[in-house]
Write an enzyme that holds these catalytic residues in place. Structure first.
Site, mmCIF file in Angstrom:
data_model
loop_
_atom_site.group_PDB
_atom_site.id
_atom_site.type_symbol
_atom_site.label_atom_id
_atom_site.label_comp_id
_atom_site.label_asym_id
_atom_site.label_seq_id
_atom_site.Cartn_x
_atom_site.Cartn_y
_atom_site.Cartn_z
ATOM 1 N N GLU A 1 17.549 6.151 4.983
ATOM 2 C CA GLU A 1 15.949 5.383 5.073
ATOM 3 C C GLU A 1 16.737 4.037 3.832
ATOM 4 O O GLU A 1 17.990 4.443 2.890
ATOM 5 C CB GLU A 1 15.611 6.512 4.558
ATOM 6 C CG GLU A 1 14.201 6.242 3.939
ATOM 7 C CD GLU A 1 13.198 7.183 2.763
ATOM 8 O OE1 GLU A 1 13.110 8.548 3.549
ATOM 9 O OE2 GLU A 1 11.883 6.316 2.981
ATOM 10 N N SER B 1 5.565 12.877 2.851
ATOM 11 C CA SER B 1 5.395 11.789 2.690
ATOM 12 C C SER B 1 3.305 12.343 3.032
ATOM 13 O O SER B 1 2.708 11.605 2.276
ATOM 14 C CB SER B 1 5.270 10.371 3.682
ATOM 15 O OG SER B 1 4.987 11.040 4.820
#
Ligand code: KIV
Length: 270
Positions: free
Chosen positions: A188, A54
């Protein structure tokens, strides 16, 4: 720092994380990309620091994690690993860096030897790659549900495993990942009922992001808990800085809410 660890900065091991699952203690995790935040998160008592890809979005300003390279990951992993004392450090294998067994072995070695990571994480169910890494002494964290590296196939960041067929596939993949020897699993953006089922079935700790309160631990992107990005927020978003006076207090609040099972609430779950 969490009371149970006030007297020690002994580095956490995978055995400690496993014991937390068995003892019903929630595992607090955040992403980290640099030495300053690594040190602050570690001081507060965050159990696990993920050097997530990320970083492509929050550090580099890329549109997705796809452009992140091994050079980027090694650099940021080294910064984080150097500054932590107690927290367990996991680093992501970036897009295409584990496309073949040989690449996975070489790149995992680089993340551990040059990046100082204690475990590598990669997306999807690839049991043959997991077993080969584990056989060479590389601890592995799986990642299922929403797979950001596949964004160009998915066409958007959406909740996964909503219908029974998709949910069953995620359950089977989670079992394969555990059986292949992984030590952790990140789930997720999946419905909380699905995450609960997987957490109960697996003996390894399951860390959720947008996966409900029943996961063995929680992870969020550090910059999200500080509400740094003004863009569209997922349902599991919570601005911890708004309720605290400082960055350190925001991290402390996140840590205690995870430990006490207060975050995520039903309003943060699917
Ligand atoms: O890269 C990342 O930050 C991650 C978390 C969202 C789990 O994989």
């Amino acid at each position: 720092m969490d009371k149970r660890y006030q007297k020690t900065t002994k580095p956490l091991t995978i055995t400690d994380l496993q014991a937390m699952k068995q003892g019903g203690e929630k595992i607090s995790c955040l992403t980290a990309y640099d030495a300053s935040f690594s040190s602050l998160l570690d001081k507060v008592g965050i159990d696990l620091l993920l050097v997530g890809d990320s970083l492509g979005m929050v550090i580099q300003g890329q549109a997705s994690t796809v452009p992140v390279t091994m050079t980027d990951m090694i650099y940021h992993s080294r910064c984080v690993a150097r500054a932590r004392r107690r927290a367990f450090v996991v680093a992501d294998l970036p897009f295409m860096s584990y496309a073949t067994l040989k690449m996975a072995l070489q790149n995992a070695a680089a993340l551990m030897q040059s990046g100082g990571a204690q475990m590598v994480k990669f997306e999807g169910a690839k049991p043959e790659i997991i077993s080969a890494l584990v056989a060479e002494g590389v601890p592995v964290c799986g990642h299922l549900g929403l797979l950001p590296q596949s964004i160009n196939q998915l066409g958007g960041y959406r909740v996964q495993g909503k219908d029974s067929q998709a949910a069953q596939k995620i359950i089977e993949d989670a079992q394969k990942i555990e059986q292949a020897g992984a030590s952790l699993l990140v789930l997720e953006c999946v419905p909380s009922s699905l995450a609960q089922q997987i957490c109960r079935q697996l003996s390894i700790p399951v860390i959720g992001i947008g996966a409900g309160a029943d996961c063995d631990g929680q992870i969020l992107v550090l910059y999200d808990i500080l509400n740094i990005d003004s863009g569209r927020k997922p349902r599991f978003f919570k601005d911890f800085l708004a309720e605290s006076g400082s960055i350190e207090s925001a991290v402390q609040l996140y840590h205690s809410e995870v430990k006490e099972g207060l975050y995520p609430g039903p309003e943060h779950s699917y």
